[in-house]
Design an enzyme around this catalytic site. Structure first.
Site, PDB file in Angstrom:
ATOM      1  N   GLU A 174       0.668  -1.054   0.337  1.00  0.00           N
ATOM      2  CA  GLU A 174      -0.309  -0.229   0.001  1.00  0.00           C
ATOM      3  C   GLU A 174       0.844   0.938   0.118  1.00  0.00           C
ATOM      4  OE1 GLU A 174      -3.717  -1.423   3.007  1.00  0.00           O
ATOM      5  OE2 GLU A 174      -1.480  -1.567   3.282  1.00  0.00           O
TER       6      GLU A 174
ATOM      7  N   CYS B 238      -1.128   6.255   9.508  1.00  0.00           N
ATOM      8  CA  CYS B 238      -1.053   5.248   9.923  1.00  0.00           C
ATOM      9  C   CYS B 238      -0.828   4.304  11.028  1.00  0.00           C
ATOM     10  CB  CYS B 238       0.466   6.896  11.120  1.00  0.00           C
ATOM     11  SG  CYS B 238       0.620   8.402  10.277  1.00  0.00           S
TER      12      CYS B 238
END
Ligand code: SAH
Length: 355
Positions: A89, A334
């Site tokens: 990703e 995150c």
């Protein structure tokens, strides 16, 4: 697997094709083609015989876009597919000054941080320099419509620990910041690490001036080791000393990331301990409220705790800010990247990538 030319310099490519009877300027053409996201067949300025030989011996475009997920806040998460079928990703964030692409450096990770989903499966393999370059190239092509420079900033903050894949990451950094490629400036590139002191020192000694971010998340060994197993091997003092060395060598102010976890590292005592740890250190502290991660019981700090923490740091003279969270509705924030896509988990903003 065939070697990938994306990580080769113009000179190295010319050195391959000149003995094939090609003029050396084709090296430039090939490199330009690769950095605009083309595979060899798409390079209409090359003779057919050259394309054929390149295809037989090398690969060019190592990273395809499998799907895209768009957040309400404009953040886009890319699901990339590699030549061996592995998925990774990257996350593209838009700011006033440009676009920052967060790339992955490993497939999964072996740091095992308690709050992060990316390492849940343990390290699968390192990414090559070409696979890191390929993430930037694919997004430039997709987002910039062929323009080479849609991505202005790159952060190595996706899945993986960059300094645990040191050689490939160094090669990536050298290539992406080189005048014969897309030449992203050192000041627009950040490497984020869980804190491996000897690697931070080598990175400083390499003589380049990239930005360094250290994921600290706790001010004492006791707390840090509880959530970041890597801390048990080195201890906080060595991490801070290495960061200090990085500053001394490069003149770049180190950024410390501190994810705030409710009732764990968000007490006023923690803020005071952090301030004293970083006293006399030219640095910046980025606070971020922990992002909720499926399967982890930790939760984000309350806004009042964050506010109090921030003002203790600021009153102690530590440069610090609270970071905005982007892309959490697409699991692009995150710690949320984890290569798992079940249809029932996909949000309404998600749309299939159309080639
Ligand atoms: N391995 C590197 C880079 C990947 S993580 C590193 O540790 O720095 C990128 C950043 O996201 C790190 O600061 C990491 O600690 C942080 N992070 C991971 N999970 C998080 C979560 N659930 N909430 C907030 N930040 C998180």
């Amino acid at each position: 697997m065939k070697p990938c030319l994306l990580e080769y310099s113009e000179r190295q490519i010319s050195d391959i094709i000149v003995p094939w009877g090609q003029p050396s300027f084709r090296g430039r053409q090939i490199l330009e083609g690769l950095f605009s996201g083309k595979d060899f067949d798409g390079m209409s300025n090359l003779p057919a015989a050259l394309k054929q030989r390149l295809n037989a011996e090398y690969t060019g475009a190592p990273v395809g876009i499998e799907r895209k997920f768009e957040s309400k806040d404009g953040t886009v998460k890319y699901l990339f597919k590699l030549a061996d079928g592995e998925l990774i990703e990257g996350v593209l964030m838009s700011y006033k000054y440009g676009k920052t692409l967060c790339i992955s450096t490993q497939i999964s990770c072996r740091m095992g941080c308690a709050f992060c989903a990316s390492g849940a499966d343990g390290l699968k393999r390192n990414l090559t320099a070409s696979e890191m370059l390929g993430q930037v190239v694919s997004v430039n092509r997709d987002d910039g419509g062929g323009a080479e420079r849609a991505v202005t900033n790159v952060v190595l903050m996706g899945s993986g620990e960059p300094l645990d894949n040191y050689d490939n990451v160094s090669k990536f950094l050298e290539r992406i910041s080189s005048p014969d490629t897309i030449n992203i400036s050192e000041r627009n590139i950040s490497v984020s690490t869980a804190g491996i002191p000897d690697k931070i020192i080598s990175f400083a000694d390499d003589g380049r001036r990239f930005n360094l971010t250290v994921s600290l998340h706790a001010p004492t060994d006791k707390k840090r080791s509880e959530i970041m197993p890597v801390n048990k091997a080195f201890g906080i003092d060595k991490v801070i000393a290495a960061a200090r060395y990085y500053f001394d060598k490069t003149g770049r102010r180190v950024i410390f990331e501190y994810s705030m976890i409710d009732g764990f590292n968000d007490f006023e005592d923690d803020a005071a301990a952090l301030a004293s740890l970083l006293r006399a250190m030219p640095c910046h502290v980025n606070l971020i409220r922990l992002n909720a991660v499926a399967g982890k019981s930790l939760s984000p700090s309350r806004p009042e705790a964050v506010k109090a923490f921030l003002s203790i740091l600021q009153n102690a003279g530590i440069s610090s800010t609270l970071r905005r969270i982007l892309g959490s509705d697409i699991e692009g924030a995150c710690g949320q990247l984890r290569r798992r896509y079940k249809a029932e988990n996909l949000k309404t903003e998600e749309r299939e990538y159309e080639k």
